[in-house]
Design an enzyme around this catalytic site. Structure first.
Site, PDB file in Angstrom:
ATOM      1  N   GLN A  65       1.200  -1.278  -0.012  1.00  0.00           N
ATOM      2  CA  GLN A  65       0.166   0.063   0.380  1.00  0.00           C
ATOM      3  C   GLN A  65       0.986   1.044  -0.045  1.00  0.00           C
ATOM      4  OE1 GLN A  65      -1.651   1.971   3.166  1.00  0.00           O
ATOM      5  NE2 GLN A  65      -4.193   1.777   2.504  1.00  0.00           N
ATOM      6  N   CYS A  72      -7.174   7.579   4.505  1.00  0.00           N
ATOM      7  CA  CYS A  72      -6.341   7.381   6.073  1.00  0.00           C
ATOM      8  C   CYS A  72      -6.587   9.087   5.855  1.00  0.00           C
ATOM      9  CB  CYS A  72      -4.938   7.106   5.882  1.00  0.00           C
ATOM     10  SG  CYS A  72      -4.567   7.508   7.477  1.00  0.00           S
ATOM     11  N   LYS A  83      -8.342   1.448  -1.445  1.00  0.00           N
ATOM     12  CA  LYS A  83      -8.871   1.670   0.099  1.00  0.00           C
ATOM     13  C   LYS A  83      -9.736   3.053   0.466  1.00  0.00           C
ATOM     14  CE  LYS A  83      -8.764  -0.003   4.860  1.00  0.00           C
ATOM     15  NZ  LYS A  83      -8.696   1.912   5.508  1.00  0.00           N
ATOM     16  N   ALA A 108      -8.345  -4.594  11.343  1.00  0.00           N
ATOM     17  CA  ALA A 108      -6.786  -3.598  11.739  1.00  0.00           C
ATOM     18  C   ALA A 108      -6.260  -3.508  13.043  1.00  0.00           C
ATOM     19  CB  ALA A 108      -7.259  -2.390  11.414  1.00  0.00           C
ATOM     20  N   ARG A 109      -7.183  -3.435  14.318  1.00  0.00           N
ATOM     21  CA  ARG A 109      -7.076  -3.370  15.428  1.00  0.00           C
ATOM     22  C   ARG A 109      -7.653  -4.996  15.973  1.00  0.00           C
ATOM     23  NH1 ARG A 109     -11.055   0.626  17.353  1.00  0.00           N
ATOM     24  NH2 ARG A 109     -11.784   0.329  15.874  1.00  0.00           N
TER      25      ARG A 109
END
Length: 499
Positions: free
Chosen positions: A88, A117, A156, A243-244
């Site tokens: 990415q 982001c 994304k 992700a988390r």
């Protein structure tokens, strides 16, 4: 299946490790793959920085490194993940994006552009979520990549203020020819504490024919492997990206269920040691796993650690660390000795040789630097000057010594600054034909001088001892005489008292 018959990555029915800054480095990606992730994304890497990198095959670690001009490794990958890692990038420039994609395309399975982001790290240069307000640039970047590289291209995004705008953007992206669209179900100004908008992801999934990857469910929806399928169904997406939830415990990808956190941390640390991950990055990832336990005794020990060796001690992997370091050093030594010439070679104006400093080859209290300094003084030259550099990928040292306006350097890297300087001194003396003072060699001026000084000091010590011995004799004689006088005086006094 993740790969089709053409070994081309597809994005249907997959569970992916999402791109995460500082977390998505090689150890975490490999750990996620071990636990069942189908695809892993690296952390977002900025195109400007990556465009300056050179591709380096690291035979010691068996990796491919993309190294910046300052020798910092920006991206490290290996064969184990080659067919499943997505690179990415953060970019706002089509030409630069293509240059970076072509640099890495032979070592990755796909290229992804970050358009979601919201942090300043990404948006300050018009990258990340800043691209959402510029659909023309999005299309220009993706079109350039799709037509310019041989691997799949994805992106994304975050959702836009209205459902209609979000769907329209996704449809425009689809027409460019991307292989998949990952959708983070939050608005640009929303953060992880806000609920994910599954209806937006569902609307996109229904509106396009390419696979949609749902992202953003870690807060409320995904706590275990079983929750992944529920999130997929709730969004209507083809795949799920975590992700988390994966950062907290990468075994969330295991169909058999979560593993104890400490075991996961140990497995992560093993990869960090094997692939020489920077200690600060290792510590950061482990602290993210600990979460609310970061102030526990283990958490405090990890936080206090400054090296991978100290982190290994905290997690009980001292022996694994020691054995791995020995194996890597053995591999380094073997590769260096077999690939580098032992005769002098001029490299960029510097005379180099493949020389390693071995302390045991020199007498006690004698080093090559000392010998060279003594020789240069005798020749009435300016004293040698040393410049030492450290390379970030393995923190090894290399030193260059300048003498009489000529530069000398060992082509081998040393484990410490002191050893690197000694190796440079050895190269200088071997090229100049100066005796190094090694055990068994013809004595150098310094060794001869030290022997003379030793003999001189020995004689001086003998003389000193003799003088002390004489002084002791004199003192003893004086004490005896005083005793005689006292005795005589005492006798006379007694006689007078008797009278």
């Amino acid at each position: 299946l993740v790969l089709n018959s053409f070994s081309r990555l597809t994005f249907r029915n997959i569970n992916a490790l999402a791109p995460m800054v500082r977390v998505g480095t090689l150890p975490m990606r490999l750990l996620a793959l071990d636990y069942g992730a189908d695809v892993v994304y690296c952390e977002e890497l900025i195109d400007i920085k990556m465009a300056q990198c050179r591709r380096v095959v690291n035979d010691v670690l068996d990796t491919v490194d993309f190294v910046a001009p300052d020798d910092r490794v920006m991206f490290r990958t290996c064969g184990k993940e080659k067919e499943r890692v997505v690179f990415q990038m953060g970019t706002a420039d089509p030409d630069r994006a293509l240059a970076v994609a072509r640099l890495v395309e032979m070592d990755v399975a796909a290229i992804d552009v970050n358009m979601g982001c919201p942090k300043e790290y990404s948006t300050k240069g018009g990258m990340g979520a800043a691209l959402l307000s510029d659909p023309d640039k999005i299309e220009a970047i993706l079109r350039k990549l799709v037509s310019g590289v041989s691997v799949p291209v994805t992106c994304k995004i975050r959702i836009l203020p209205t459902l209609e705008e979000t769907v329209a953007l996704a449809q425009r992206i689809e027409k460019v020819g991307v292989a998949a669209i990952a959708v983070h179900g939050r608005f640009k100004d929303e953060r992880p504490r806000h609920p994910v908008h599954c209806d937006y992801i569902q609307a996109v999934a229904r509106a396009v024919s390419v696979p949609v990857i749902a992202n953003g469910g870690s807060l409320d929806l995904v706590k275990s492997y079983e929750d992944i399928e529920e999130f997929r169904c709730a969004t209507g997406a083809a795949s799920v990206m975590l992700a988390r939830a994966a950062m907290w415990n990468a075994s969330v990808f295991r169909s058999q269920g979560l593993l104890p956190l400490e075991r996961v941390m140990q497995e992560y640390l093993k990869y960090a040691i094997q692939y020489d991950n920077h200690a600060f990055n290792t510590k950061y990832c482990l602290c993210q796993m600990l979460r609310d336990k970061v102030e526990s005794p283990l958490g405090k020990q990890v936080q206090a650690a400054q090296t991978n060796a100290e982190i290994s001690e905290a997690l009980g992997l001292q022996e694994f660390y020691r054995q791995t370091e020995e194996q890597l050093q053995t591999r380094r030594d073997a590769l260096q000795s077999s690939s580098l010439p032992s005769s002098p070679v001029v490299d960029g104006g510097v005379i180099t040789m493949a020389v390693k400093f071995e302390r045991r080859e020199y007498p006690p209290q004698i080093t090559p630097k000392m010998v060279l300094l003594e020789w240069s003084r005798k020749q009435r030259m300016e004293q040698p000057l040393y410049e030492t550099v450290q390379r970030p990928q393995d923190r090894a040292f290399q030193s260059t010594v300048t003498l009489d306006e000529k530069k000398y350097r060992s082509s081998l890297w040393e484990k410490s600054k002191k050893f690197a300087e000694q190796a440079a001194a050895i190269v200088c003396m071997r090229v100049l034909g100066v005796p190094e003072g090694r055990v068994g060699d013809k004595d150098s001026d310094l060794v001869c001088k030290r022997k003379r000084e030793s003999r001189k000091n020995g004689r001086a010590e003998e003389e000193r001892r003799k003088k002390l011995h004489v002084a002791d004799d004199v003192l003893q004689e004086l004490e005896t005489s005083e005793q005689r006088v006292v005795m005589k005086t005492g006798s006379e006094t007694s006689e007078r008292s008797a009278d």
